[in-house]
Structures are given as structure tokens and as C-alpha cells.
Scaffold this active site. Structure first.
Site, PDB file in Angstrom:
ATOM      1  CD  GLU A  33      -2.835   1.224   2.358  1.00  0.00           C
ATOM      2  OE1 GLU A  33      -2.869   0.296   3.192  1.00  0.00           O
ATOM      3  OE2 GLU A  33      -3.558   2.228   2.423  1.00  0.00           O
ATOM      4  NE  ARG A 257       3.608  -8.247  10.929  1.00  0.00           N
ATOM      5  CZ  ARG A 257       2.990  -7.537   9.983  1.00  0.00           C
ATOM      6  NH1 ARG A 257       1.982  -8.031   9.331  1.00  0.00           N
ATOM      7  NH2 ARG A 257       3.372  -6.322   9.711  1.00  0.00           N
ATOM      8  CE  LYS A 267       2.858   0.120   5.018  1.00  0.00           C
ATOM      9  NZ  LYS A 267       2.442  -0.060   3.626  1.00  0.00           N
TER      10      LYS A 267
HETATM   11  P1  ATP Z   1       1.894  -2.001   7.981  1.00  0.00           P
HETATM   12  O1  ATP Z   1       0.993  -2.755   8.894  1.00  0.00           O
HETATM   13  O2  ATP Z   1       3.213  -1.650   8.565  1.00  0.00           O
HETATM   14  O3  ATP Z   1       1.224  -0.832   7.301  1.00  0.00           O
HETATM   15  P2  ATP Z   1       1.258  -3.612   5.785  1.00  0.00           P
HETATM   16  O4  ATP Z   1       1.218  -5.072   5.919  1.00  0.00           O
HETATM   17  O5  ATP Z   1      -0.040  -2.906   5.797  1.00  0.00           O
HETATM   18  O6  ATP Z   1       2.255  -3.020   6.837  1.00  0.00           O
HETATM   19  P3  ATP Z   1       1.642  -3.421   3.012  1.00  0.00           P
HETATM   20  O7  ATP Z   1       2.212  -2.301   2.248  1.00  0.00           O
HETATM   21  O8  ATP Z   1       0.201  -3.692   2.884  1.00  0.00           O
HETATM   22  O9  ATP Z   1       2.036  -3.178   4.504  1.00  0.00           O
HETATM   23  O10 ATP Z   1       2.475  -4.742   2.764  1.00  0.00           O
HETATM   24  C1  ATP Z   1       2.937  -5.200   1.518  1.00  0.00           C
HETATM   25  C2  ATP Z   1       3.306  -6.652   1.658  1.00  0.00           C
HETATM   26  O11 ATP Z   1       4.342  -6.802   2.609  1.00  0.00           O
HETATM   27  C3  ATP Z   1       2.127  -7.467   2.148  1.00  0.00           C
HETATM   28  O12 ATP Z   1       2.064  -8.660   1.405  1.00  0.00           O
HETATM   29  C4  ATP Z   1       2.459  -7.717   3.595  1.00  0.00           C
HETATM   30  O13 ATP Z   1       1.897  -8.932   4.022  1.00  0.00           O
HETATM   31  C5  ATP Z   1       3.991  -7.764   3.578  1.00  0.00           C
HETATM   32  N1  ATP Z   1       4.532  -7.397   4.886  1.00  0.00           N
HETATM   33  C6  ATP Z   1       4.278  -6.281   5.594  1.00  0.00           C
HETATM   34  N2  ATP Z   1       4.905  -6.314   6.795  1.00  0.00           N
HETATM   35  C7  ATP Z   1       5.598  -7.483   6.826  1.00  0.00           C
HETATM   36  C8  ATP Z   1       6.448  -8.112   7.795  1.00  0.00           C
HETATM   37  N3  ATP Z   1       6.719  -7.549   8.978  1.00  0.00           N
HETATM   38  N4  ATP Z   1       6.985  -9.318   7.491  1.00  0.00           N
HETATM   39  C9  ATP Z   1       6.732  -9.890   6.302  1.00  0.00           C
HETATM   40  N5  ATP Z   1       5.939  -9.365   5.358  1.00  0.00           N
HETATM   41  C10 ATP Z   1       5.366  -8.178   5.610  1.00  0.00           C
HETATM   42 MG    MG Z   2      -1.656  -3.128   4.463  1.00  0.00          MG
END
Ligand code: ATP
Ligand code: MG
Length: 550
Positions: A33, A257, A267
Site C-alpha cells: 500500500e 511476518r 508504517k
Molecule cells: P503495515 O501494517 O506496517 O502498514 P502492511 O502489511 O499494511 O504493513 P503493506 O504495504 O500492505 O504493509 O504490505 C505489503 C506486503 O508486505 C504485504 O504482502 C504484507 O503482508 C507484507 N509485509 C508487511 N509487513 C511485513 C512483515 N513484517 N513481514 C513480512 N511481510 C510483511
Molecule cells: Mg496493508
């Protein structure tokens, strides 16, 4: 750096699928995102998605999950691409969920026409309250049984901008008593009069994650849609939309994760640290963002090595950040150029038997792993600086550095003997008067060894630099365990950045600076973009050994 590994569960699944002829080749995707910068957790997801496609001859799409216009920005879109390229991955296609808004809208009308979706006038609070609990069924919305015609008209009016934010939503009509709460008439669209960074003002209704993600995967013929564990309860709904719409059957798989000690990777919180000035920006070298660790001196090779080592698991766990630092050291140890730098509060060392004004140049390899490779020239004079920790007045027996009356080798040069210790009025050691032994020149052929070797710089030739010494940003190992009555910011480490002056051998200024260098016996340091032609600014990447204590 390849290490023998047995297949992880995703590799098992893919190999079975390929063996069964289910796919000719695989397609994965990375779906960020664009509401923040990528962090170390994303690096793991990138390594998995791109790594699997590379291993099995498939491809990976980059797809921005841009369905939330109020939080998203092109600044993030661009930064994400830069970070992925830095890691060395190349996506097959750059796509956006917003590319598919028309298609998603068409499918929504289709669901309405089939009696599988309705416009609900309840507020979000009412919808939440009426969802029931895991033990008790939910309550039907009073608007659940609107006619197809009315739903179509209202949904089109929602799209046309007739209603304010929050006035109505479109919901799937599934089962308000379903044991999986996700199926209790999930919201498909909400009204949001917001400018979108790609679609502009074309839309004032935006699709929800669950209604978007699987269909986007399907449109792109993603074979293996890999996400983190918290999405496992969404998977049945992911399948439901695909089956109900009868579209390409993408499948979702979940892995654990990445969580690291002393590190936060949300984020939202990282944005707060930036906005409130607790760090200097998204690329502050203390941040777990990819641009932060890049500025700090971590390498793509080290991050990939780490992701490879920790593997892919189906159970959430907290990984020790020192495991990542060990990978950084392993990579930099093989590749970094060496220089001598004395920093903080050095002691002056004078050679009483050195001819005044004499300069002798020594040669040393830039990288000891490549002794025949490029060399640096190091000037040696009668007045030098050494590290304060390399001298001890009342030294224990096992102390092999300099002591009164003791001998030590000045790295690459002569053995010197400490003849006299000079102190100031407060008793602080300010100078060590030494003699050097001319017979101990490394090329003299009369090699004599001493137990200790220390680094040094020539006062006359040293270049003053700024050293930024970093420590953990947080003092709590498991940042998911912040107590109820505290805030995560209460655990910010006040000593996470300390700035110290340093004195470097002159060759450091000619280093290309593209990868971190080793300050011999001290640690790895990366040139910071704040450097000017007058002053080099060096970020401490990591120490030479794991010496962390809190
Ligand atoms: P945040 O909660 O920090 O905003 P998010 O999961 O919403 O993180 P996205 O931009 O939606 O962030 O994530 C892009 C991809 O990265 C998704 O497939 C997500 O599952 C993966 N991802 C995000 N954080 C992690 C993590 N800590 N370990 C492994 N994969 C991750
Ligand atoms: Mg997300």
C-alpha cells in the site's frame, strides 16, 4: 554465500503444483500500500515473492494496493520502486489496484443483480454493533432486503456522488450468522470524496481490501498470492469472491511476518516518528526502513542472506536483530575497504627518536581478502593519535595493548615502546612519549612480534571527520509487549544517536563510498549524504563484533 537449505512449505506447494501440471509457470506479486516506505518486513516479503519466481522461472508483479486515497501518495509510490530496485529485484509488470476500478465496479453491479449485494444505510458503528460476536449471530440490516432495482439505483447514485461520506455502503449479502465473521455481509464499497493520486476525482466510492485483493490477483493470473498470517481468516472470503464471480482461480498462502527485537515495523508508527521529529526522516539510519538501513550501510546482499537464513515459517516469532547484524558483518567483512580512524577522545603518541619532520609512507591493501588488489598509502610521522582504549596505566596481565614500559605494534609499521606518560593537571593522560624500533619495519626481514597491534593516524595528515554512532532506536526487546499504561515512544532510546569527532587516514577521503568501509578494529561505517567537500560524515553501520548490552 549460498547455504544448503531444504525446501520451505511454499516451495513444496509450488513444486507439487508444477509437478501436477496445474500451471505452466508461476506468477507472484508484491502488493504494497503506498502509504509509507518499505521496511525490513517488506524485504522478507520481497525476498519470498521474487525469490520463488526466480527459483521456478516465473515472474512477479508489483501491484500497488491503492484503494485508500486519503493515506496514499506518489512520494511513496516512487520510493517503493527505488527500494525494490536497490534490493536487486525486477518486477514483470507495474500495476495498481486502481487500474481495475472499472472492472471491480462492474463485478459489484453483477453481484447486486444476482441478489448477492445490497446498499446499506446503517452507519459504520451500527454495522459493527450488528455483526454479533463469535458466539452470537449478527442481526440483519433493515436494508438487507432491498430490491435489485433499488440497490442498483442507489449504488449508481453513490458512484455519481449523490451521498456524503459514510451515508451508505455496499455490502455482500452472504450470511449474518456465519461462523467466520468475515462472511457476515462484508462491506464491498464505501463512499469517500477524496482525490486519488492516480484516478483523480473520477471515483468517490472506493472498494475494500477483501473485495479488491483476490480479484486483482485473479485479473493478473497470479498463481500464488503470498501474504502474512493475519490474512488466513480472510482466505475463505478471498475464495468466495473468486468462485462466485467465476474468475481465474488465484490462491492465497500465508507465512509468518518478520518481527525483530528492538524494532517497530508498523508504517503508522514509523510515520508518527517521522512527523513528530523523533527521527530525522524516513531514511534516518536508525529506522528499520529500507532507505534507513541503506543510509546506515546495510547491503542488499546482507538483507537477502538474513531472509534466507531465517527461512519461511508458518508460526509468528520474534527474531533477534543481532542475527541481521551478523549478516551485515559477514557481507561487509568480505567486501569493504579498510582504513584507520581514531575517534572520540584519542591520546597523542609521540616518537622521541623520530627525526623531526620525517614522513614515511606505508602501503596496505584496501581489502585484506584481496592482498594483490588495490592499495592505499598511509603516512607515518613522529606525532600520532591512538585510541584512548588502547592504553592502560595499571593494565591486567592479559592486556596486550600499550602500557607504561610496554611494547605494541602500530599497525602496518613499527613496534613502539611507551617510555613516559604525560598527564594534565586533572591527572588525565594527554601524551605518551614512546620510542620506535627501526629494526621492526615490516619489510626489514627481521620480524619480531609483540602480542598487541593497535591502529593509529598521523596528526599532521589526519582528516577530521564526523562519526555518527547509532544504537537501538528502542530499549524494549519485544515491542509488541508495550504495557497498557505506556506508549511505544516511552521506549525510545535517548542514546540511539551520539555524534563524535574522528581523525582518519587521508586515503579515506578518496574512497568511492558506495559501500560501507571498515574502520580497522572499530567497526563498519558508511558515508552519509550530509558529507561536504570539507567534512566527511560517517554513519556507524555496525561494530566488528556483537557487543550489544543494555
Ligand atoms: P503495515 O501494517 O506496517 O502498514 P502492511 O502489511 O499494511 O504493513 P503493506 O504495504 O500492505 O504493509 O504490505 C505489503 C506486503 O508486505 C504485504 O504482502 C504484507 O503482508 C507484507 N509485509 C508487511 N509487513 C511485513 C512483515 N513484517 N513481514 C513480512 N511481510 C510483511
Ligand atoms: Mg496493508
Amino acid at each position: 554465500m549460498e547455504e544448503e537449505k531444504k525446501n520451505n512449505f511454499l516451495e513444496e506447494i509450488i513444486e507439487a503444483d508444477l509437478a501436477a501440471g496445474k500451471y505452466d509457470s508461476i506468477i507472484t506479486r508484491f502488493p504494497p500500500e503506498p502509504n509509507g516506505y518499505l521496511h525490513l518486513g517488506h524485504a522478507k516479503s520481497l525476498c519470498i515473492n521474487f525469490g520463488l519466481a526466480q527459483k521456478y522461472g516465473g515472474k512477479t508483479n508489483l501491484r500497488y494496493d491503492d484503494t485508500n486515497p486519503t493515506k496514499e501518495d506518489v512520494e511513496y509510490v516512487d520510493a517503493i520502486k527505488e527500494d525494490i530496485k536497490w534490493l536487486g529485484f525486477q518486477w514483470a509488470e507495474e500495476r495498481y489496484a486502481s487500474d481495475y476500478f472499472d472492472q471491480l465496479y462492474e463485478w459489484a453491479e453483477q453481484l447486486i443483480q444476482r441478489g448477492l449485494a445490497y446498499v446499506d444505510d446503517q452507519t459504520l458503528e451500527e454495522i459493527r454493533a450488528n455483526r454479533g460476536t463469535v458466539e452470537t449471530p449478527g442481526t440483519d440490516s433493515p436494508w438487507r432486503n432491498r430490491s435489485v432495482e433499488e440497490n442498483l439505483r442507489l449504488f449508481r447514485e453513490m458512484k455519481a456522488g449523490k451521498y456524503p461520506d459514510g451515508a451508505k455502503v455496499l455490502r455482500a449479502k452472504i450470511d449474518m450468522a456465519h461462523p467466520n465473521m468475515m462472511f457476515r455481509d462484508p462491506i464491498l464499497y464505501r463512499i469517500k470524496h477524496a482525490h486519488h493520486h492516480r484516478t483523480g476525482d473520477k471515483w468517490c466510492i472506493y472498494p475494500m481490501y477483501d473485495y479488491t485483493h483476490g480479484q486483482c490477483d485473479s485479473i493478473e493470473h497470479i498463481t500464488h498470492s503470498i501474504c502474512t498470517l493475519e490474512f488466513d481468516i480472510h482466505r475463505p472470503l478471498y475464495d468466495w469472491f473468486i468462485e462466485t464471480l467465476g474468475i481465474y482461480p488465484s490462491h492465497q498462502y500465508e507465512f509468518a511476518r518478520l518481527n525483530l527485537t528492538y524494532t517497530l515495523m508498523s508504517k503508522r508508527k514509523l510515520l508518527e516518528l517521522v512527523e513528530k521529529g523523533f527521527v530525522s526522516g524516513w531514511d534516518d539510519p536508525r529506522m528499520p526502513t529500507l532507505c534507513g538501513v541503506r543510509r546506515r550501510g546495510y547491503t542488499p546482499e546482507a538483507l537477502k542472506l538474513f531472509c534466507d537464513r531465517i527461512g519461511v515459517s508458518k508460526r509468528d516469532q520474534l527474531m533477534d536483530i543481532s542475527g541481521l547484524e551478523a549478516c551485515v558483518r559477514q557481507d561487509l567483512n568480505e567486501r569493504s575497504n579498510r582504513y584507520m580512524v581514531v575517534y572520540d577522545d584519542p591520546i597523542k603518541l609521540t616518537l622521541t627518536n623520530w627525526e623531526p619532520g620525517r614522513v614515511e609512507w606505508f602501503e596496505a591493501p584496501l581489502n585484506p581478502a584481496d592482498p594483490e588488489g588495490a592499495k592505499r598509502r598511509i603516512p607515518f610521522t613522529g606525532e600520532l593519535l591512538i585510541d584512548r582504549a588502547d592504553f592502560m596505566e595499571d593494565a591486567p596481565k592479559k592486556y596486550f595493548r600499550l602500557r607504561p614500559g610496554g611494547e605494541v605494534r602500530l599497525k602496518y609499521t613499527y613496534i613502539v615502546k611507551c617510555e613516559e606518560v604525560v598527564k594534565d593537571a586533572d591527572g588525565k593522560v594527554v601524551e605518551l612519549r614512546c620510542t620506535y624500533d627501526p629494526m621492526t619495519h615490516p619489510q626489514s626481514g627481521q620480524w619480531r612480534s609483540v602480542k598487541g597491534t593497535i591502529h593509529w593516524v598521523s596528526t599532521a595528515f589526519a582528516k577530521e571527520i564526523e562519526c555518527r554512532i547509532y544504537d537501538r532506536l528502542f530499549t524494549l526487546a519485544d515491542m509488541s509487549q508495550v504495557p497498557e499504561d505506556k506508549d511505544y515512544k516511552d521506549f525510545l532510546n535517548p542514546e540511539s544517536l551520539v555524534v563524535r569527532p574522528g581523525w582518519a587516514e587521508p586515503a579515506l577521503l578518496d574512497d568511492p563510498g558506495d559501500i560501507a568501509v571498515q574502520f580497522e578494529r572499530v567497526g563498519y561505517f558508511k558515508k552519509d549524504p550530509d558529507s561536504t567537500p570539507e567534512k566527511l560524515v560517517m554513519n556507524k553501520t555496525t561494530s566488528l563484533k556483537d557487543s550489544f548490552k543494555l
